[in-house]
Design a protein around this motif. Structure first.
Motif, PDB file in Angstrom:
ATOM      1  N   VAL A   1       0.844  -1.203   0.136  1.00  0.00           N
ATOM      2  CA  VAL A   1      -0.031  -0.072   0.117  1.00  0.00           C
ATOM      3  C   VAL A   1       0.922   1.503   0.014  1.00  0.00           C
ATOM      4  CG1 VAL A   1      -1.581   1.302   1.077  1.00  0.00           C
ATOM      5  CG2 VAL A   1      -1.596  -1.351   1.079  1.00  0.00           C
ATOM      6  N   ASP A   2       0.604   2.230  -1.107  1.00  0.00           N
ATOM      7  CA  ASP A   2       1.459   3.288  -0.969  1.00  0.00           C
ATOM      8  C   ASP A   2       0.737   4.426  -0.492  1.00  0.00           C
ATOM      9  OD1 ASP A   2       2.960   5.434  -1.751  1.00  0.00           O
ATOM     10  OD2 ASP A   2       2.208   5.729  -3.949  1.00  0.00           O
ATOM     11  N   PHE A   3       1.410   4.819   0.723  1.00  0.00           N
ATOM     12  CA  PHE A   3       0.618   5.776   1.825  1.00  0.00           C
ATOM     13  C   PHE A   3       1.179   7.216   1.145  1.00  0.00           C
ATOM     14  CE2 PHE A   3      -0.024   2.343   4.436  1.00  0.00           C
ATOM     15  CZ  PHE A   3      -1.038   2.422   5.160  1.00  0.00           C
ATOM     16  N   PRO A   4       0.295   8.189   1.309  1.00  0.00           N
ATOM     17  CA  PRO A   4       0.505   9.641   0.886  1.00  0.00           C
ATOM     18  C   PRO A   4       1.679  10.049   1.641  1.00  0.00           C
ATOM     19  CG  PRO A   4      -1.679   9.856   1.709  1.00  0.00           C
ATOM     20  CD  PRO A   4      -1.162   8.218   1.765  1.00  0.00           C
ATOM     21  N   ASP A   5       2.516  10.965   1.249  1.00  0.00           N
ATOM     22  CA  ASP A   5       3.642  11.417   2.027  1.00  0.00           C
ATOM     23  C   ASP A   5       3.217  12.791   3.103  1.00  0.00           C
ATOM     24  OD1 ASP A   5       5.807  10.034   0.515  1.00  0.00           O
ATOM     25  OD2 ASP A   5       6.009  11.455  -0.790  1.00  0.00           O
ATOM     26  N   ALA A   6       1.965  13.219   2.522  1.00  0.00           N
ATOM     27  CA  ALA A   6       1.659  14.425   3.377  1.00  0.00           C
ATOM     28  C   ALA A   6       0.000  14.473   2.953  1.00  0.00           C
ATOM     29  CB  ALA A   6       2.341  15.718   3.363  1.00  0.00           C
ATOM     30  N   LEU A   7      -0.628  15.050   4.316  1.00  0.00           N
ATOM     31  CA  LEU A   7      -2.293  15.401   3.992  1.00  0.00           C
ATOM     32  C   LEU A   7      -2.375  16.940   4.550  1.00  0.00           C
ATOM     33  CD1 LEU A   7      -4.002  12.105   5.424  1.00  0.00           C
ATOM     34  CD2 LEU A   7      -3.501  12.910   2.918  1.00  0.00           C
ATOM     35  N   SER A   8      -3.099  17.533   3.821  1.00  0.00           N
ATOM     36  CA  SER A   8      -3.380  18.805   4.334  1.00  0.00           C
ATOM     37  C   SER A   8      -4.608  18.700   5.413  1.00  0.00           C
ATOM     38  CB  SER A   8      -4.116  19.860   2.994  1.00  0.00           C
ATOM     39  OG  SER A   8      -5.591  18.916   2.674  1.00  0.00           O
ATOM     40  N   GLU A   9      -4.853  19.951   5.945  1.00  0.00           N
ATOM     41  CA  GLU A   9      -5.769  19.961   7.166  1.00  0.00           C
ATOM     42  C   GLU A   9      -7.187  19.574   6.795  1.00  0.00           C
ATOM     43  OE1 GLU A   9      -5.135  19.910  10.321  1.00  0.00           O
ATOM     44  OE2 GLU A   9      -3.222  20.212  10.226  1.00  0.00           O
ATOM     45  N   GLU A  10      -7.484  20.021   5.433  1.00  0.00           N
ATOM     46  CA  GLU A  10      -8.906  19.734   5.075  1.00  0.00           C
ATOM     47  C   GLU A  10      -9.057  18.266   4.855  1.00  0.00           C
ATOM     48  OE1 GLU A  10      -6.915  22.127   4.099  1.00  0.00           O
ATOM     49  OE2 GLU A  10      -8.009  23.962   4.415  1.00  0.00           O
ATOM     50  N   GLN A  11      -7.928  17.722   4.154  1.00  0.00           N
ATOM     51  CA  GLN A  11      -7.961  16.077   3.906  1.00  0.00           C
ATOM     52  C   GLN A  11      -8.147  15.511   5.255  1.00  0.00           C
ATOM     53  OE1 GLN A  11      -4.433  15.892   1.426  1.00  0.00           O
ATOM     54  NE2 GLN A  11      -5.655  15.796  -0.283  1.00  0.00           N
ATOM     55  N   LYS A  12      -7.190  15.703   6.295  1.00  0.00           N
ATOM     56  CA  LYS A  12      -7.314  15.026   7.612  1.00  0.00           C
ATOM     57  C   LYS A  12      -8.699  15.378   8.044  1.00  0.00           C
ATOM     58  CE  LYS A  12      -2.491  16.041   8.724  1.00  0.00           C
ATOM     59  NZ  LYS A  12      -1.684  16.753   9.681  1.00  0.00           N
ATOM     60  N   LYS A  13      -9.261  16.366   7.982  1.00  0.00           N
ATOM     61  CA  LYS A  13     -10.730  16.617   8.673  1.00  0.00           C
ATOM     62  C   LYS A  13     -11.554  15.700   7.816  1.00  0.00           C
ATOM     63  CE  LYS A  13     -13.929  20.288   9.905  1.00  0.00           C
ATOM     64  NZ  LYS A  13     -14.150  21.603   9.826  1.00  0.00           N
ATOM     65  N   ALA A  14     -11.531  15.756   6.591  1.00  0.00           N
ATOM     66  CA  ALA A  14     -12.457  14.943   5.870  1.00  0.00           C
ATOM     67  C   ALA A  14     -12.297  13.436   6.095  1.00  0.00           C
ATOM     68  CB  ALA A  14     -12.163  15.033   4.385  1.00  0.00           C
ATOM     69  N   LEU A  15     -10.875  12.939   6.543  1.00  0.00           N
ATOM     70  CA  LEU A  15     -10.971  11.453   6.589  1.00  0.00           C
ATOM     71  C   LEU A  15     -11.455  11.079   8.134  1.00  0.00           C
ATOM     72  CD1 LEU A  15      -7.241  10.609   5.449  1.00  0.00           C
ATOM     73  CD2 LEU A  15      -9.430   9.565   4.696  1.00  0.00           C
ATOM     74  N   ARG A  16     -11.251  12.110   8.850  1.00  0.00           N
ATOM     75  CA  ARG A  16     -11.657  11.942  10.280  1.00  0.00           C
ATOM     76  C   ARG A  16     -13.275  11.964  10.419  1.00  0.00           C
ATOM     77  NH1 ARG A  16      -7.717  15.880  11.940  1.00  0.00           N
ATOM     78  NH2 ARG A  16      -5.887  14.854  12.936  1.00  0.00           N
ATOM     79  N   GLN A  17     -14.007  12.577   9.321  1.00  0.00           N
ATOM     80  CA  GLN A  17     -15.353  12.426   9.478  1.00  0.00           C
ATOM     81  C   GLN A  17     -15.721  11.247   8.791  1.00  0.00           C
ATOM     82  OE1 GLN A  17     -16.087  16.123   7.362  1.00  0.00           O
ATOM     83  NE2 GLN A  17     -16.007  17.563   9.333  1.00  0.00           N
ATOM     84  N   THR A  18     -15.169  11.098   7.821  1.00  0.00           N
ATOM     85  CA  THR A  18     -15.523   9.543   6.999  1.00  0.00           C
ATOM     86  C   THR A  18     -15.382   8.372   7.715  1.00  0.00           C
ATOM     87  OG1 THR A  18     -14.841  10.860   4.927  1.00  0.00           O
ATOM     88  CG2 THR A  18     -14.876   8.025   5.032  1.00  0.00           C
ATOM     89  N   LEU A  19     -14.317   8.421   8.641  1.00  0.00           N
ATOM     90  CA  LEU A  19     -13.984   7.182   9.322  1.00  0.00           C
ATOM     91  C   LEU A  19     -14.574   7.235  10.854  1.00  0.00           C
ATOM     92  CD1 LEU A  19     -10.139   6.810   8.596  1.00  0.00           C
ATOM     93  CD2 LEU A  19     -12.200   5.461   7.650  1.00  0.00           C
ATOM     94  N   GLY A  20     -15.416   8.506  11.105  1.00  0.00           N
ATOM     95  CA  GLY A  20     -15.909   8.664  12.253  1.00  0.00           C
ATOM     96  C   GLY A  20     -14.911   8.719  13.528  1.00  0.00           C
ATOM     97  N   ALA A  21     -13.881   9.174  13.443  1.00  0.00           N
ATOM     98  CA  ALA A  21     -12.820   9.574  14.343  1.00  0.00           C
ATOM     99  C   ALA A  21     -13.192  11.112  15.110  1.00  0.00           C
ATOM    100  CB  ALA A  21     -11.490   9.746  13.925  1.00  0.00           C
ATOM    101  N   GLU A  22     -12.785  10.923  16.286  1.00  0.00           N
ATOM    102  CA  GLU A  22     -13.185  12.450  17.061  1.00  0.00           C
ATOM    103  C   GLU A  22     -12.192  13.555  16.487  1.00  0.00           C
ATOM    104  OE1 GLU A  22     -12.734  11.897  21.265  1.00  0.00           O
ATOM    105  OE2 GLU A  22     -14.417  10.330  21.017  1.00  0.00           O
ATOM    106  N   THR A  23     -12.614  14.780  16.555  1.00  0.00           N
ATOM    107  CA  THR A  23     -11.776  15.671  16.097  1.00  0.00           C
ATOM    108  C   THR A  23     -11.119  16.371  17.249  1.00  0.00           C
ATOM    109  OG1 THR A  23     -13.766  16.457  14.623  1.00  0.00           O
ATOM    110  CG2 THR A  23     -12.081  17.965  15.175  1.00  0.00           C
ATOM    111  N   VAL A  24      -9.751  16.371  16.855  1.00  0.00           N
ATOM    112  CA  VAL A  24      -8.980  16.780  17.870  1.00  0.00           C
ATOM    113  C   VAL A  24      -8.288  18.303  17.652  1.00  0.00           C
ATOM    114  CG1 VAL A  24      -6.351  16.527  18.865  1.00  0.00           C
ATOM    115  CG2 VAL A  24      -7.774  14.535  18.063  1.00  0.00           C
ATOM    116  N   ASP A  25      -8.688  18.864  18.742  1.00  0.00           N
ATOM    117  CA  ASP A  25      -8.419  20.582  18.753  1.00  0.00           C
ATOM    118  C   ASP A  25      -6.990  20.813  18.920  1.00  0.00           C
ATOM    119  OD1 ASP A  25      -8.191  23.252  18.663  1.00  0.00           O
ATOM    120  OD2 ASP A  25      -9.549  23.548  20.304  1.00  0.00           O
ATOM    121  N   THR A  26      -6.182  21.053  17.657  1.00  0.00           N
ATOM    122  CA  THR A  26      -4.790  21.257  17.501  1.00  0.00           C
ATOM    123  C   THR A  26      -4.423  22.659  18.077  1.00  0.00           C
ATOM    124  OG1 THR A  26      -4.669  21.709  15.492  1.00  0.00           O
ATOM    125  CG2 THR A  26      -4.545  19.320  16.471  1.00  0.00           C
ATOM    126  N   SER A  27      -5.314  23.553  18.295  1.00  0.00           N
ATOM    127  CA  SER A  27      -5.116  25.175  18.276  1.00  0.00           C
ATOM    128  C   SER A  27      -4.522  25.270  19.818  1.00  0.00           C
ATOM    129  CB  SER A  27      -6.381  25.939  17.983  1.00  0.00           C
ATOM    130  OG  SER A  27      -7.495  25.576  18.967  1.00  0.00           O
TER     131      SER A  27
END
Length: 377
Positions: free
Chosen positions: A347-373
């Motif tokens: 499996v070829d994993f991407p080298d990097a993901l944008s914040e929007e991509q990470k957020k979309a993945l969390r929503q798709t996979l049902g993961a809790e949103t982590v506040d990094t601010s």
């Protein structure tokens, strides 16, 4: 036993011997018919007929049923008819008489007397079986490099091979020498004391067979052998294994007193850029993107014979997971079906993901949103 009874038994015995000899003589033309020659054929005609027949019925060239047995019979016929002494015995007493003679020769000539069909039919005497193993010239291994595609589909190659064969008049360059006990073997007897005789075995290249010695500088056959070019058909069976041999029996160099060794074409499997093979199975490694590993995909593959097939995967593929595809491997050597194909996915994993991509993945996979601010000191 009375003298009259003894004469009667002797008469019946003589009558029986004559009957057996007639049976043997009736069979005496078989070897000639096998080679397709007349009974008065010259040695060069016998050799020429043998070469033609042996190539015609060689098991590696003739796949018809019974070809191997016919090939063995042709070799036996040539062995007898090319030997002057054996040929005379065969012409006079048939194959049974020849076997009796060979048995006595193997036993050192014991038993005395000539051919006795009475003993042959009723088992008296019988002679010891041949103890000497026939010596052979070295076999020859020739590498045959094949691609995986050629092994998968099978292949046929026409090959020209040059070997050394006995010259047509080689037997005219031999003389009788009872000290010769076989190729290269000479046994001399010497008296070491009154009544004591010692046998000494020596190596002598002039000895070419039992009781036969080579005449040096013989004009009929000065080099013992001559070059011969033969054409061979090499049939590669589907699924043949690496290092397996395709053998032509008795096609190596000839030498006086020796049976020719074998010519072996040894399969050397060339590396393949896409597949590697283990037995009847094929193995392949593929790299797929992460999205395909998570969502599934269809994959079209090309077999080694050029045909295509498609597989569909709906499940999630883990890294280094191996998928077995039945019946898409190599042809089985027995001709019954195929091995399997094993595909290992990386499996070829991407080298990097944008914040929007990470957020979309969390929503798709049902993961809790982590506040990094915010972060605690």
């Amino acid at each position: 036993m009375s003298r009259s009874a003894s004469h009667t038994n002797a008469a019946w015995r003589n009558l029986f011997l004559q009957f057996c000899l007639l049976l043997s003589l009736a069979h005496a033309e078989d070897f000639y018919r096998l080679l397709g020659i007349s009974r008065d054929a010259a040695k060069k005609d016998i050799k020429k007929a043998y070469r033609q027949k042996s190539l015609e019925f060689h098991p590696d060239k003739n796949k018809e049923e019974g070809a191997a047995e016919k090939f063995a019979e042709i070799n036996r016929a040539y062995e007898v008819l090319s030997d002057e002494e054996k040929r005379k015995i065969y012409d006079r007493h048939g194959e049974e008489g020849l076997k009796q003679h060979e048995a006595r020769e193997a036993g050192g000539g014991g038993g005395g007397g000539g051919f006795d069909p009475f003993e042959q039919f009723f088992g008296f005497g019988g002679g010891r079986q041949r103890q000497d193993q026939e010596q052979r010239t070295p076999s020859v291994d020739v590498p045959l490099k094949l691609t995986l595609e050629e092994i998968y589909s099978g292949a046929t190659f026409e090959v020209t091979y040059i070997r050394q064969v006995l010259c047509l008049k080689w037997e005219m360059c031999m003389k009788t020498n009872q000290e010769c006990q076989g190729p290269g073997i000479r046994v001399k007897r010497q008296q070491i004391a009154p009544g004591f005789v010692q046998q000494v075995q020596q190596h002598d290249d002039r000895c070419v067979a039992r009781g036969k010695m080579w005449l040096n500088n013989c004009s009929e056959c000065p080099n013992k052998t001559e070059a011969e070019k033969i054409d061979l058909t090499v049939d590669v069976t589907k699924g043949i294994r690496d290092r397996e041999s395709i053998t032509f029996e008795g096609v190596a160099d000839e030498k006086p007193g020796y049976k020719a060794g074998d010519l072996n074409f040894v399969v050397m499997e060339a590396p393949h850029p896409e597949y590697h093979r283990e037995g009847d199975h094929l193995y392949k490694t593929m790299e797929i993107p992460l999205v395909d590993a998570l969502t599934g995909f269809s994959l079209t593959l090309t077999q080694l014979d050029g045909t295509e097939f498609t597989i569909t995967i709906d499940d999630i593929i883990e890294c280094d997971e191996t998928l077995r595809v039945p019946g898409k491997g190599m042809p089985r050597r027995s001709g019954r079906g195929f091995g399997d194909l094993f595909i290992t996915f990386e499996v070829d994993f991407p080298d990097a993901l944008s914040e929007e991509q990470k957020k979309a993945l969390r929503q798709t996979l049902g993961a809790e949103t982590v506040d990094t601010s915010r972060s605690e000191l």
